[in-house]
Scaffold this active site. Sequence first.
Site, PDB file in Angstrom:
ATOM      1  N   THR A   1       0.752  -1.401   0.190  1.00 13.53           N
ATOM      2  CA  THR A   1      -0.027   0.178   0.073  1.00 13.53           C
ATOM      3  C   THR A   1       0.442   1.141  -0.322  1.00 13.53           C
ATOM      4  O   THR A   1       2.623   1.033   0.299  1.00 13.53           O
ATOM      5  CB  THR A   1      -1.036   0.105   1.663  1.00 13.53           C
ATOM      6  OG1 THR A   1      -1.374   1.508   1.379  1.00 13.53           O
ATOM      7  CG2 THR A   1       0.010  -0.276   2.448  1.00 13.53           C
TER       8      THR A   1
ATOM      9  N   TYR B   1      -1.534   0.164  10.449  1.00 16.03           N
ATOM     10  CA  TYR B   1      -1.782  -0.448   8.841  1.00 16.03           C
ATOM     11  C   TYR B   1      -1.376  -0.131   7.469  1.00 16.03           C
ATOM     12  O   TYR B   1      -0.421  -1.759   7.434  1.00 16.03           O
ATOM     13  CB  TYR B   1      -3.178  -0.075   8.716  1.00 16.03           C
ATOM     14  CG  TYR B   1      -3.447  -0.141   7.168  1.00 16.03           C
ATOM     15  CD1 TYR B   1      -3.834  -1.655   6.682  1.00 16.03           C
ATOM     16  CD2 TYR B   1      -3.314   0.930   5.808  1.00 16.03           C
ATOM     17  CE1 TYR B   1      -3.316  -2.126   5.648  1.00 16.03           C
ATOM     18  CE2 TYR B   1      -3.228   0.460   4.264  1.00 16.03           C
ATOM     19  CZ  TYR B   1      -3.594  -0.812   4.243  1.00 16.03           C
ATOM     20  OH  TYR B   1      -3.238  -1.544   2.494  1.00 16.03           O
TER      21      TYR B   1
HETATM   22  N1  UFG Z   1     -13.242  11.363   2.938  1.00 12.72           N
HETATM   23  C1  UFG Z   1     -13.868  11.980   2.665  1.00 12.72           C
HETATM   24  N2  UFG Z   1     -15.653  11.912   3.346  1.00 12.72           N
HETATM   25  C2  UFG Z   1     -15.523  11.024   3.491  1.00 12.72           C
HETATM   26  C3  UFG Z   1     -14.567   9.444   3.370  1.00 12.72           C
HETATM   27  C4  UFG Z   1     -13.286  10.231   2.433  1.00 12.72           C
HETATM   28  O1  UFG Z   1     -13.768  13.335   2.434  1.00 12.72           O
HETATM   29  O2  UFG Z   1     -16.847  10.205   3.658  1.00 12.72           O
HETATM   30  C5  UFG Z   1     -12.088  11.423   1.646  1.00 12.72           C
HETATM   31  C6  UFG Z   1     -10.678  11.304   1.916  1.00 12.72           C
HETATM   32  O3  UFG Z   1     -10.675  12.356   3.174  1.00 12.72           O
HETATM   33  C7  UFG Z   1      -9.707  11.137   1.804  1.00 12.72           C
HETATM   34  C8  UFG Z   1      -9.954  11.032   0.082  1.00 12.72           C
HETATM   35  O4  UFG Z   1     -11.504  11.265   0.597  1.00 12.72           O
HETATM   36  O5  UFG Z   1      -8.855  12.945   1.358  1.00 12.72           O
HETATM   37  C9  UFG Z   1     -10.138   9.572  -0.216  1.00 12.72           C
HETATM   38  O6  UFG Z   1     -10.480   8.800   1.072  1.00 12.72           O
HETATM   39  P1  UFG Z   1     -10.528   7.107   1.477  1.00 12.72           P
HETATM   40  O7  UFG Z   1     -10.643   6.892   2.398  1.00 12.72           O
HETATM   41  O8  UFG Z   1     -11.575   6.542   0.429  1.00 12.72           O
HETATM   42  O9  UFG Z   1      -8.723   6.816   1.526  1.00 12.72           O
HETATM   43  P2  UFG Z   1      -7.712   7.072   1.540  1.00 12.72           P
HETATM   44  O10 UFG Z   1      -7.126   7.951   1.122  1.00 12.72           O
HETATM   45  O11 UFG Z   1      -7.840   7.504   2.613  1.00 12.72           O
HETATM   46  O12 UFG Z   1      -7.555   5.565   2.014  1.00 12.72           O
HETATM   47  C10 UFG Z   1      -6.734   4.343   0.284  1.00 12.72           C
HETATM   48  C11 UFG Z   1      -7.180   2.849   1.150  1.00 12.72           C
HETATM   49  C12 UFG Z   1      -5.785   2.792   2.572  1.00 12.72           C
HETATM   50  C13 UFG Z   1      -4.547   3.255   1.818  1.00 12.72           C
HETATM   51  C14 UFG Z   1      -4.501   4.618   0.921  1.00 12.72           C
HETATM   52  C15 UFG Z   1      -3.347   4.738  -0.008  1.00 12.72           C
HETATM   53  O13 UFG Z   1      -7.970   2.814   2.432  1.00 12.72           O
HETATM   54  O14 UFG Z   1      -5.737   1.069   2.431  1.00 12.72           O
HETATM   55  O15 UFG Z   1      -5.730   4.143   0.289  1.00 12.72           O
HETATM   56  O16 UFG Z   1      -3.850   5.557  -0.535  1.00 12.72           O
HETATM   57  F1  UFG Z   1      -3.866   3.180   2.693  1.00 12.72           F
END
Ligand code: UFG
Length: 324
Positions: A117, A141
Amino acid sequence: MKNILVVGGAGYIGSHTAKVLEEKGYTPVIYDNLTKGHKKAVRGYTFIKGDLGDKKKLAKVFAKHQIDAVMHFAAFTEVGESVLNPSKYYENNFCKVINLLDAMREANIKYFVFSSTAATFGEPIMEYIDENHPQKPINPYGSSKLMVETALKDYDTAYGLKSVCLRYFNACGAHPSGKIGESHSNESHLIPLVFQAALGKRDSIKIFGTDYPTTDGTCIRDYVHVCDLAAAHIAALEKMAETGGSDQYNLGTGSGYSVKQIIDMVKKVTGLEIKIEYGQRRAGDPAVLVASSEKARKILGWFPQYDLENIIKTVYKWEQKRKY
Ligand code: UFG
């Protein structure tokens, strides 16, 4: 190289990889304990319900199905949960993988493809994160995944077990058939949540932070289609078998989209209204995470096929048909 054990194959990325393996003439054998996976996602494949802690079962499966290589997708992936309950993450994402690797050694299986990841990198210090970026995870993680990456280097040196670590950025999308897609019980990912808001399954989508140093103030991520990731697994496996060497690749499209741009694209593709709430930043979110996938392009000949609009179209199809 024909029979591939897909560990965690009933989950989101595992089930898509099983389908792409089959499309490319391989025989995927699914091994999953179904704590997160869905039996409906792997209809038609050989399926074994089993846990990675069960070495005896793994040995039997390796022998019975004449497994040539193993792909691992059986990790827990919630960053926030890993901070609250690191034991769960180190146990499942690290200890059980060591168990699997040792079972592979005993069965003399030499090839392993590991789902790693972008979270192994921690806070980015460069605009496009390539394989030389320092790996300093900021949550359990990411640490649990980096520990496996480290172990894999040692297992290659000591036992000749060859591996490829694929570091995904933001996996998303669904198979173009609409038959399989993303389905988590406690959904936390942006795109599925935006669809829930569009389809009336939740009132609104909350944007976590609007004061980031980005063009529209919301976080930027590199969204890469799950079938493109699946294709990278197969290209990486084939390259490893050809060269006999272990390697690591960052997998993203190299294009970043903000949270607002994602919401706008879902509106455009579906024509549906989406109610937006503006909230505080979520702890642990870097402003921008975008991959450099030059290495995967050059060495694996891997080029992502789905742009953002097509990614969202596949999710819409899945959301309209979904059975699980
Ligand atoms: N976000 C919102 N509102 C929500 C959910 C998410 O604004 O309800 C934003 C988050 O703050 C972030 C973006 O949308 O800026 C993407 O969030 P995600 O939760 O979809 O994904 P992440 O980037 O946090 O994480 C994902 C995977 C991880 C991995 C990571 C690597 O879930 O396992 O990408 O880039 F490590």
